[in-house]
Design a protein around this motif. Structure first.
Motif, PDB file in Angstrom:
ATOM      1  N   GLY B 106       3.803  -4.981 -23.981  1.00 51.78           N
ATOM      2  CA  GLY B 106       2.449  -4.857 -24.508  1.00 51.78           C
ATOM      3  C   GLY B 106       1.606  -4.230 -23.428  1.00 51.78           C
ATOM      4  O   GLY B 106       2.069  -4.059 -22.300  1.00 51.78           O
ATOM      5  N   SER B 107       0.371  -3.899 -23.749  1.00 60.48           N
ATOM      6  CA  SER B 107      -0.436  -3.235 -22.729  1.00 60.48           C
ATOM      7  C   SER B 107      -1.178  -4.277 -21.894  1.00 60.48           C
ATOM      8  O   SER B 107      -1.344  -5.425 -22.302  1.00 60.48           O
ATOM      9  N   HIS B 108      -1.585  -3.860 -20.743  1.00 58.75           N
ATOM     10  CA  HIS B 108      -2.472  -4.643 -19.866  1.00 58.75           C
ATOM     11  C   HIS B 108      -1.861  -5.925 -19.322  1.00 58.75           C
ATOM     12  O   HIS B 108      -2.571  -6.847 -18.969  1.00 58.75           O
ATOM     13  N   PHE B 109      -0.533  -6.020 -19.249  1.00 53.48           N
ATOM     14  CA  PHE B 109       0.068  -7.213 -18.670  1.00 53.48           C
ATOM     15  C   PHE B 109      -0.448  -7.443 -17.249  1.00 53.48           C
ATOM     16  O   PHE B 109      -0.873  -8.545 -16.890  1.00 53.48           O
ATOM     17  N   HIS B 110      -0.436  -6.375 -16.454  1.00 54.92           N
ATOM     18  CA  HIS B 110      -0.789  -6.542 -15.034  1.00 54.92           C
ATOM     19  C   HIS B 110      -2.268  -6.859 -14.851  1.00 54.92           C
ATOM     20  O   HIS B 110      -2.641  -7.609 -13.950  1.00 54.92           O
ATOM     21  N   GLY B 145      -4.368 -14.089 -23.395  1.00 58.44           N
ATOM     22  CA  GLY B 145      -3.784 -12.754 -23.511  1.00 58.44           C
ATOM     23  C   GLY B 145      -2.323 -12.747 -23.084  1.00 58.44           C
ATOM     24  O   GLY B 145      -1.465 -12.162 -23.738  1.00 58.44           O
ATOM     25  N   LEU B 146      -2.051 -13.419 -21.951  1.00 55.07           N
ATOM     26  CA  LEU B 146      -0.675 -13.427 -21.442  1.00 55.07           C
ATOM     27  C   LEU B 146       0.246 -14.217 -22.354  1.00 55.07           C
ATOM     28  O   LEU B 146       1.397 -13.837 -22.576  1.00 55.07           O
ATOM     29  N   LEU B 147      -0.260 -15.319 -22.906  1.00 54.50           N
ATOM     30  CA  LEU B 147       0.566 -16.155 -23.773  1.00 54.50           C
ATOM     31  C   LEU B 147       1.021 -15.367 -24.988  1.00 54.50           C
ATOM     32  O   LEU B 147       2.151 -15.495 -25.439  1.00 54.50           O
ATOM     33  N   LEU B 148       0.122 -14.532 -25.504  1.00 51.61           N
ATOM     34  CA  LEU B 148       0.433 -13.772 -26.716  1.00 51.61           C
ATOM     35  C   LEU B 148       1.128 -12.466 -26.395  1.00 51.61           C
ATOM     36  O   LEU B 148       1.459 -11.707 -27.290  1.00 51.61           O
ATOM     37  N   HIS B 149       1.337 -12.198 -25.086  1.00 49.27           N
ATOM     38  CA  HIS B 149       1.947 -10.933 -24.683  1.00 49.27           C
ATOM     39  C   HIS B 149       3.339 -10.814 -25.293  1.00 49.27           C
ATOM     40  O   HIS B 149       4.094 -11.772 -25.311  1.00 49.27           O
TER      41      HIS B 149
END
Lengths: 125, 508
Positions: B106-110, B145-149
């Motif tokens: 997915g986008s924007h993980f970092h 956001g990270l949980l749903l990544h």
């Protein structure tokens, strides 16, 4: 005025709690919004209720109202606004992916099958 | 030296924004920036630990406003330790995410990863209750956001529960903070402690209620009974590196209890001194029982590890509830162990799940996975560390906590619950291991993917901490002793924060 404010906070909190306990996502979102409203008014009231007094320094002022809760409420409003927006998007995503709008909804048939299958296998072993 | 205190908060924030724009430079650029930032964070936090060892509180006044009026960042030994652990765990999790290309899903993980670190470090450093709320929200939003990544229906459902319960938690936090402000008229933790010490008797009931409300909120973050039900689903259904990093998220709640309640309701608080401790102890024991039952009932390895995290949180809560410098020191030793080992276990569960193909991490009979001997040995190592058997660090942590419990009134109950739940966990993990590694079936079904060696390095590195904790047990316990003593001597914290003078501009 104190009684009125207290009653308002109480009614909003009670409504919010009731709606949050509902089974579908939309009432839950509304409930959380109401809870956020209630807490905002509550924070505001914690600076004591004063009428017609300035919050910033003014040479002509006879007294002041506490400015800090007002700053807190502003922060809380912004955060609650952002969180609610996020929650609505997530609820829509869940509606799309799970096939219904239940908070604890059934997944689609495929998931259920694999889950019961693994349960049975787990029971066998 | 004053500026250094603000670095662990500023660095992830600034790098997070840079990574957002580095998107146009491709994933490689984002990855290198993210890794560099975490390496930088490790350097900074090593430096912070060194500074904190002098025993002097480093107080950073944001905007040069002195303490009760402005927001302060406070570095003491406890917060330095937490920042250090966060950066170490983050390095392992990020390395794994890059090696397995999970960050590509997915986008924007970092970006989210860095913002989560910003929120975590901020929560560890801040000396202001409302600022703590803001940092909680920052880290929660990044964690949503990270949980749903990645994706998946189960993940969305678990994410929805996680978000809703945390929003309710935020509302309660505001109610508690508002009530405290209404009574004592301050938000600064040190000033609040000073005001509570002088509070008139009539206000004590209200302060106690607000303090317990705050305990509920922190208990929700720490997954304390009965507010732990969100944890197993959320942790079991998210991607492995995120679950690994979340191992520190429950510790934020625990840290907040130690920091806020330990300072405000410390020795100085008169009638309210340590009134919260029996609650933490009792609820910790309940949590431990429920966690042990959960470990036994789990249907998959990731779910089991999630319950093991819950068990470690429960043990830590018991340590905090015992409420003595000795117990706090033992708790901190166990905290270092459990955070890093739980992170490694989540990564290992993902390695196993990948090796088993369609069977994933479910406890059922499957074809033997590639490199089963290596992975199985590491699993056994992790299980021993996690369940608290000798010779690894989990054992020492539990022994230290239990020996601190011996002078308690109901030590027999505490010992009984901890030891029996430990036994249940050992049995369940032995069963899990034999189902995953021994009960294999010969079959022509394609096994899962081969072992991803670079990713496995992260698992080994995190597990090796357990060995280091045993070898250097003496200096580390000496270090945690010093931290616990500093934390219990809350008067120095209060004085340090309230007596910090504003920086005057020096002539050029």
């Amino acid at each position: 005025m104190e009684a009125l404010i207290a009653l308002t906070i109480g009614v909003m909190t009670a409504t919010g709690v009731y709606l949050t306990l509902r089974a579908r996502t939309f009432p839950v979102v509304l409930g959380l919004t109401l809870l956020a409203y209630a807490v905002n008014v509550f924070l505001f009231a914690m600076g004591r209720l004063t009428i017609g007094q300035p919050a910033v320094i003014d040479a002509a002022a006879a007294g002041y109202t506490d400015p800090l809760p007002q700053a807190l409420v502003l922060t809380a409003i912004v955060i609650a606004f952002g969180m609610t927006a996020f929650l609505i998007v997530l609820a829509l995503k869940a509606r799309g992916e799970l096939g219904n709008d239940h908070v604890d909804g059934l997944h689609q048939a495929k998931d259920e099958q694999t889950q019961t299958k693994s349960n049975q296998q787990g029971a066998k072993s | 030296m004053m500026q250094l205190t603000s670095w662990p908060v500023l660095l992830p924030l600034v790098v997070g924004f840079i990574i957002l724009f580095a998107r146009f430079g491709g994933l490689h650029l984002q990855r290198s920036l993210s890794l560099l930032a975490i390496l930088g964070l490790i350097v900074v936090s090593t430096e912070l630990v060194k500074v904190s060892l002098t025993g002097v509180h480093q107080v950073y006044l944001l905007g040069n406003w002195i303490a009760p009026f402005g927001i302060v960042l406070v570095l003491d030994q406890l917060s330095a330790l937490m920042v250090m652990m966060t950066s170490l765990l983050a390095l392992g999790a990020l390395w794994y995410a890059i090696a397995t290309k999970i960050d590509k899903q997915g986008s924007h993980f970092h970006v989210l990863f860095q913002i989560l670190l910003f929120g975590l470090n901020g929560a560890f450093m801040t000396g202001d209750v409302f600022n703590l709320f803001v940092f909680f929200e920052v880290l929660l939003l990044a964690s949503y956001g990270l949980l749903l990544h990645g994706s998946g229906r189960l993940r969305t459902k678990a994410g929805l529960h996680y978000v809703v319960i945390n929003l309710i938690g935020s509302t309660l936090f505001l109610f508690a903070v508002g009530a405290l402000y209404g009574v004592v008229g301050t938000l600064n933790i040190a000033d609040m402690a000073a005001k509570v010490a002088q509070a008139p008797v009539d206000d004590l009931g209200l302060i106690a209620a607000a303090g317990l409300l705050l305990l509920i909120v922190f208990g929700l973050k720490a997954a304390m009974f009965p507010l732990y039900l969100w944890l197993p689903n959320a942790y079991a259904n998210t991607s492995a590196p995120v679950a690994a990093l979340f191992a520190i998220m429950t510790k934020v709640g625990l840290y907040a209890i130690i920091r806020v309640h330990g300072t405000v309701f410390g020795d100085t608080a008169g009638e309210l001194a340590h009134y919260y401790a029996p609650w933490v102890l009792g609820l910790g024991l309940m949590t431990l029982i429920m966690a042990a039952l959960g470990v036994m009932a789990s249907r998959g390895l990731r779910e089991q590890v999630a319950y093991l995290v819950l068990a470690s949180v429960a043990t830590l809560l018991i340590g905090v509830g015992l409420n003595s410098p000795q117990a706090l020191s033992a708790t901190l030793y166990y905290l270092i162990h459990s955070t890093l080992i739980a992170g490694a276990m989540f990564l290992l569960a993902d390695v196993i799940s990948r090796g088993r193909g369609v069977h994933e991490d479910r406890f059922d009979s499957a074809p033997s996975m590639p490199n089963a001997i290596l992975i199985g040995s590491v699993f056994m190592f992790g299980a021993i560390a996690m369940a608290g058997m000798p010779p690894l660090s989990g054992f020492f942590g539990k022994v230290l906590i239990l020996s601190a419990a011996l002078n308690q009134a109901w030590f027999a109950l505490i010992l009984g619950v901890v030891l029996i739940s430990g036994l249940i966990m050992i049995i369940s993990m032995a069963r899990a291991g034999s189902l995953l590694f021994y009960r294999t079936q010969p079959s022509n079904v394609l096994p899962g993917e081969a072992l991803n060696r670079p990713a496995f390095v992260a698992v080994i590195a995190l597990f090796s901490v357990s060995v280091l904790l045993v070898i250097f047990a003496n200096p580390i316990t000496a270090y945690t002793d010093v931290i616990a003593l500093q934390q219990f001597n809350s008067q120095t914290y209060i004085e340090a924060v309230l007596n910090t003078a504003a920086v005057t501009e020096s002539a050029p």
